[in-house]
Design a protein around this motif. Structure first.
Motif, short mmCIF file in Angstrom:
data_model
loop_
_atom_site.label_atom_id
_atom_site.label_comp_id
_atom_site.label_asym_id
_atom_site.label_seq_id
_atom_site.Cartn_x
_atom_site.Cartn_y
_atom_site.Cartn_z
N TRP A 18 3.24 -1.79 -15.15
CA TRP A 18 4.08 -0.73 -14.57
C TRP A 18 4.47 -1.16 -13.16
O TRP A 18 3.63 -1.45 -12.31
CB TRP A 18 3.28 0.57 -14.51
CG TRP A 18 4.07 1.79 -14.15
CD1 TRP A 18 4.65 2.67 -15.02
CD2 TRP A 18 4.33 2.31 -12.82
NE1 TRP A 18 5.26 3.69 -14.32
CE2 TRP A 18 5.09 3.49 -12.98
CE3 TRP A 18 4.01 1.88 -11.53
CZ2 TRP A 18 5.52 4.26 -11.89
CZ3 TRP A 18 4.45 2.64 -10.44
CH2 TRP A 18 5.20 3.82 -10.63
N MET A 19 5.78 -1.21 -12.89
CA MET A 19 6.25 -1.68 -11.59
C MET A 19 6.80 -0.53 -10.74
O MET A 19 6.68 -0.54 -9.51
CB MET A 19 7.35 -2.72 -11.76
CG MET A 19 6.90 -3.96 -12.52
SD MET A 19 5.68 -4.94 -11.62
CE MET A 19 6.75 -5.99 -10.65
N SER A 20 7.48 0.41 -11.37
CA SER A 20 8.04 1.57 -10.67
C SER A 20 8.41 2.59 -11.74
O SER A 20 8.29 2.27 -12.93
CB SER A 20 9.24 1.16 -9.81
OG SER A 20 10.45 1.26 -10.53
N PRO A 25 -3.24 -4.56 2.13
CA PRO A 25 -3.71 -3.25 2.58
C PRO A 25 -4.08 -2.35 1.40
O PRO A 25 -3.49 -1.29 1.18
CB PRO A 25 -2.51 -2.69 3.35
CG PRO A 25 -1.33 -3.29 2.65
CD PRO A 25 -1.77 -4.65 2.16
N VAL A 26 -5.04 -2.82 0.61
CA VAL A 26 -5.40 -2.12 -0.63
C VAL A 26 -6.91 -1.91 -0.68
O VAL A 26 -7.66 -2.80 -0.28
CB VAL A 26 -4.96 -2.96 -1.85
CG1 VAL A 26 -5.39 -2.29 -3.14
CG2 VAL A 26 -3.45 -3.19 -1.83
N VAL A 48 1.18 5.01 -15.12
CA VAL A 48 1.54 4.68 -13.74
C VAL A 48 0.50 3.74 -13.12
O VAL A 48 -0.69 4.00 -13.18
CB VAL A 48 1.63 5.98 -12.90
CG1 VAL A 48 1.86 5.66 -11.43
CG2 VAL A 48 2.75 6.85 -13.44
N ARG A 49 0.99 2.62 -12.57
CA ARG A 49 0.15 1.63 -11.89
C ARG A 49 -0.90 0.99 -12.78
O ARG A 49 -1.96 0.57 -12.32
CB ARG A 49 -0.52 2.24 -10.66
CG ARG A 49 0.31 2.02 -9.43
CD ARG A 49 -0.15 2.73 -8.20
NE ARG A 49 -1.57 2.86 -8.02
CZ ARG A 49 -2.18 4.01 -7.79
NH1 ARG A 49 -1.48 5.11 -7.74
NH2 ARG A 49 -3.47 4.06 -7.61
N ARG A 104 -1.22 -3.55 -9.08
CA ARG A 104 -0.93 -3.08 -7.73
C ARG A 104 0.16 -3.93 -7.09
O ARG A 104 -0.02 -5.14 -6.91
CB ARG A 104 -2.21 -3.12 -6.88
CG ARG A 104 -2.05 -2.57 -5.48
CD ARG A 104 -1.71 -1.09 -5.51
NE ARG A 104 -2.19 -0.40 -4.30
CZ ARG A 104 -1.51 -0.35 -3.15
NH1 ARG A 104 -0.34 -0.93 -3.06
NH2 ARG A 104 -2.02 0.28 -2.11
N ARG A 105 1.28 -3.29 -6.78
CA ARG A 105 2.32 -3.97 -6.01
C ARG A 105 2.04 -3.67 -4.55
O ARG A 105 1.78 -2.53 -4.18
CB ARG A 105 3.70 -3.42 -6.37
CG ARG A 105 4.14 -3.77 -7.76
CD ARG A 105 5.50 -3.19 -8.04
NE ARG A 105 6.55 -3.94 -7.37
CZ ARG A 105 7.84 -3.62 -7.48
NH1 ARG A 105 8.22 -2.57 -8.17
NH2 ARG A 105 8.76 -4.34 -6.88
N THR A 106 2.10 -4.69 -3.72
CA THR A 106 1.78 -4.50 -2.31
C THR A 106 2.35 -5.66 -1.52
O THR A 106 3.32 -6.30 -1.96
CB THR A 106 0.25 -4.38 -2.13
OG1 THR A 106 -0.05 -4.16 -0.75
CG2 THR A 106 -0.47 -5.64 -2.62
N ARG A 107 1.75 -5.93 -0.37
CA ARG A 107 2.16 -7.13 0.36
C ARG A 107 0.93 -8.00 0.55
O ARG A 107 -0.20 -7.49 0.63
CB ARG A 107 2.75 -6.77 1.72
CG ARG A 107 1.75 -6.18 2.65
CD ARG A 107 2.31 -5.84 4.03
NE ARG A 107 1.27 -5.13 4.78
CZ ARG A 107 0.34 -5.73 5.50
NH1 ARG A 107 0.33 -7.02 5.65
NH2 ARG A 107 -0.59 -5.02 6.12
#
Ligand SMILES: [Zn+2]
Lengths: 189, 109
Positions: free
Chosen positions: A67-69, A126-127, A54-55, A140-143
């Motif tokens: 890993w995306m989801s 925001p990480v 995961v991640r 890390r998927r984020t914005r």
């Protein structure tokens, strides 16, 4: 054969960090049961990498797998190899309930390197980028400000950022401003 | 700033990485149901002062929907849990009971 070009033609900018568009990259979305034996074997055979935790992002001799989801992975490979990867994965996963799609040309890839790379990424996402919180091997998927993005870190503490091709200019401009000369934060170095 | 842990990818996501998706545990009434049930499904929502159950989506992340139990007055988060369930996990209900003895929310208590 059409002349394939990346979104921003390899543009780069350097300030407190170096931001560069890395150019064409192969990316293949894989959806399916990540815990299945078939998935593990297919990725091992085609990419040489295991199914990432995961991640996490795992790498092999022909590329990396992120890993995306819980039911999605992203295979990262040479741009020219993406169609072969799709065919090979589809063959290896025949009969399983999966989806394998070449999404290479829907994406843009940037590299952020230099001493202040962590600070630059931390300005726009925001990480938690503290060295003990974000390490090599994580995905890390984020914005990034107002758009979705994902990133991982290479062994030399440079970051690779992927985003949708349609917002490539926005992401480059954003990173260029965040790494402008004189904008040091000095939080992580 | 509200921070919720996504139960699928484990990220402690701050609010801007998430999208609020309304009330949790709604039971769908579609074609064939009577008007009253359909109207309640579409429009009738809880608006509690205190314990509340919400649906969230990790939209700028793994993309999955999940549920969160929290207090609308103190913003305390009792926990988050996957959406593949019809009721909150016992562990979260116990946590709420410790803070708000005798609480109830729709059919849960
Ligand atoms: Zn998530």
């Amino acid at each position: 054969m059409s002349n394939v070009v990346s979104a921003l033609n390899g543009v780069s900018r350097s300030g407190i960090a170096v931001v560069e568009e890395t150019g064409l990259r192969g990316m293949v979305t894989v959806r399916g049961d990540l815990a299945s034996k078939a998935m593990g074997k297919a990725l091992k055979d085609v990419i040489g990498a295991g199914v990432p935790e995961v991640r996490q992002i795992s790498s092999g001799d022909k590329g990396a797998v992120a890993w995306m989801s819980p039911d999605e992975l992203l295979v990262i490979c040479d741009h020219g190899a993406a169609d072969e990867v799709v065919a090979a994965l589809n063959a290896a996963l025949a009969g399983a309930h999966v989806l394998v799609v070449n999404v290479s040309d829907a994406r843009a890839v940037f590299k952020v390197s230099g001493q202040s790379a962590r600070d630059v990424i931390a300005k726009v996402a925001p990480v938690d980028l503290a060295p003990e919180a974000f390490e090599v091997g994580m995905m890390r998927r984020t914005r990034f400000a107002q758009v979705p993005a994902a990133f991982w870190m290479n062994a030399n503490e440079s970051f690779e950022v992927i985003c949708f091709r349609s917002v490539a200019q926005y992401v480059f401009d954003l990173l260029a401003v965040a790494s402008a000369e004189g904008s040091e934060v000095g939080f992580f170095n | 700033m509200l921070t919720l842990q996504c139960p699928y990818c484990g990220v402690w996501a701050e609010e801007t990485e998430l999208h609020a998706e309304g009330e949790a545990h709604l039971k769908r009434f579609g074609p064939g149901s009577d008007d009253e049930a359909f109207e309640a499904y579409l429009f009738m929502r809880e608006n509690p002062k205190g314990v509340h159950f919400e649906r969230w989506r990790h939209s700028n992340g793994c993309g999955k929907f999940f549920h969160a139990a929290r207090s609308t007055t103190t913003l305390e988060v009792f926990g988050t849990y996957p959406a593949q369930t019809l009721e909150p996990p016992q562990e979260i209900k116990d946590k709420i009971s410790a803070k708000y003895p005798g609480w109830s929310w729709r059919e849960f208590a």
